[in-house]
Design a protein around this motif. Sequence first.
Motif, mmCIF file in Angstrom:
data_model
loop_
_atom_site.group_PDB
_atom_site.id
_atom_site.type_symbol
_atom_site.label_atom_id
_atom_site.label_comp_id
_atom_site.label_asym_id
_atom_site.label_seq_id
_atom_site.Cartn_x
_atom_site.Cartn_y
_atom_site.Cartn_z
ATOM 1 N N UNK A 231 -60.840 -18.117 -13.675
ATOM 2 C CA UNK A 231 -61.780 -19.010 -13.867
ATOM 3 C C UNK A 231 -61.413 -20.584 -13.785
ATOM 4 N N UNK A 232 -60.072 -20.689 -14.172
ATOM 5 C CA UNK A 232 -59.333 -22.008 -14.231
ATOM 6 C C UNK A 232 -59.242 -22.251 -12.460
ATOM 7 N N UNK A 233 -58.706 -21.132 -11.785
ATOM 8 C CA UNK A 233 -58.532 -21.428 -10.379
ATOM 9 C C UNK A 233 -59.690 -21.803 -9.639
ATOM 10 N N UNK A 234 -60.831 -21.024 -10.003
ATOM 11 C CA UNK A 234 -61.897 -21.172 -9.000
ATOM 12 C C UNK A 234 -62.961 -22.608 -9.506
ATOM 13 N N UNK A 235 -63.208 -22.399 -10.893
ATOM 14 C CA UNK A 235 -64.024 -23.519 -11.404
ATOM 15 C C UNK A 235 -63.327 -24.569 -12.087
ATOM 16 N N UNK A 236 -61.988 -24.504 -12.407
ATOM 17 C CA UNK A 236 -61.274 -25.535 -13.204
ATOM 18 C C UNK A 236 -61.887 -25.662 -14.657
ATOM 19 N N UNK A 237 -62.210 -24.734 -15.173
ATOM 20 C CA UNK A 237 -62.784 -24.595 -16.512
ATOM 21 C C UNK A 237 -61.752 -23.573 -17.263
ATOM 22 N N UNK A 238 -61.377 -23.719 -18.599
ATOM 23 C CA UNK A 238 -60.587 -22.942 -19.520
ATOM 24 C C UNK A 238 -61.573 -22.245 -20.374
ATOM 25 N N UNK B 69 -74.223 -16.372 -20.541
ATOM 26 C CA UNK B 69 -75.452 -17.360 -20.806
ATOM 27 C C UNK B 69 -74.673 -18.617 -21.078
ATOM 28 N N UNK B 70 -75.358 -19.908 -20.948
ATOM 29 C CA UNK B 70 -74.853 -21.226 -21.093
ATOM 30 C C UNK B 70 -74.102 -21.495 -22.515
ATOM 31 N N UNK B 71 -73.187 -22.190 -22.071
ATOM 32 C CA UNK B 71 -72.116 -22.688 -23.161
ATOM 33 C C UNK B 71 -71.579 -24.025 -22.885
ATOM 34 N N UNK B 72 -71.555 -24.796 -24.033
ATOM 35 C CA UNK B 72 -71.252 -26.002 -23.802
ATOM 36 C C UNK B 72 -70.435 -26.320 -25.189
ATOM 37 N N UNK B 73 -69.001 -26.143 -25.198
ATOM 38 C CA UNK B 73 -68.076 -26.369 -26.132
ATOM 39 C C UNK B 73 -66.729 -26.997 -25.784
ATOM 40 N N UNK B 74 -66.287 -27.564 -26.757
ATOM 41 C CA UNK B 74 -65.060 -28.461 -26.503
ATOM 42 C C UNK B 74 -65.110 -29.314 -24.962
ATOM 43 N N UNK B 75 -66.208 -29.875 -24.717
ATOM 44 C CA UNK B 75 -66.345 -30.458 -23.324
ATOM 45 C C UNK B 75 -66.591 -29.558 -22.149
ATOM 46 N N UNK B 76 -66.209 -28.147 -22.411
ATOM 47 C CA UNK B 76 -66.570 -27.468 -21.161
ATOM 48 C C UNK B 76 -67.817 -26.768 -21.089
ATOM 49 N N UNK B 77 -68.462 -26.796 -19.999
ATOM 50 C CA UNK B 77 -69.755 -26.165 -19.947
ATOM 51 C C UNK B 77 -69.822 -25.017 -18.965
ATOM 52 N N UNK B 78 -70.209 -23.696 -19.468
ATOM 53 C CA UNK B 78 -70.242 -22.786 -18.621
ATOM 54 C C UNK B 78 -71.753 -22.317 -18.468
ATOM 55 N N UNK B 79 -71.915 -21.938 -17.027
ATOM 56 C CA UNK B 79 -73.577 -21.738 -16.797
ATOM 57 C C UNK B 79 -73.707 -20.245 -16.466
ATOM 58 N N UNK B 80 -74.718 -19.494 -16.909
ATOM 59 C CA UNK B 80 -74.907 -18.065 -16.466
ATOM 60 C C UNK B 80 -74.878 -18.014 -15.117
#
Length: 73
Positions: free
Chosen positions: A48-55, A10-21
């Motif tokens: 996830x950091x290597x592919x999308x640049x998100x923690x 599911x979509x999550x937007x926390x600590x300035x990090x956006x994750x999309x389903x």
Amino acid sequence: MPLFRITVKRMKNTNGIRLEPGMYVEIPSNSFSNPVTTNGGQIVVDAFYRIYGVDIKRAGALNMNDLDVQKIG
């Protein structure tokens, strides 16, 4: 060596990090156990950091409520 696909549920937007389903990573593992719960999920965080640049750990999404784990190989 099993291959796991870890997908954001599911979509999550926390600590300035956006994750999309649908965001996913595929991880080979030497273990047959769930990579999200093994060794603090560090292999999943790194992928996830290597592919999308998100923690995903900082986003609070390193759990089975936010991630779907499938063994595909």
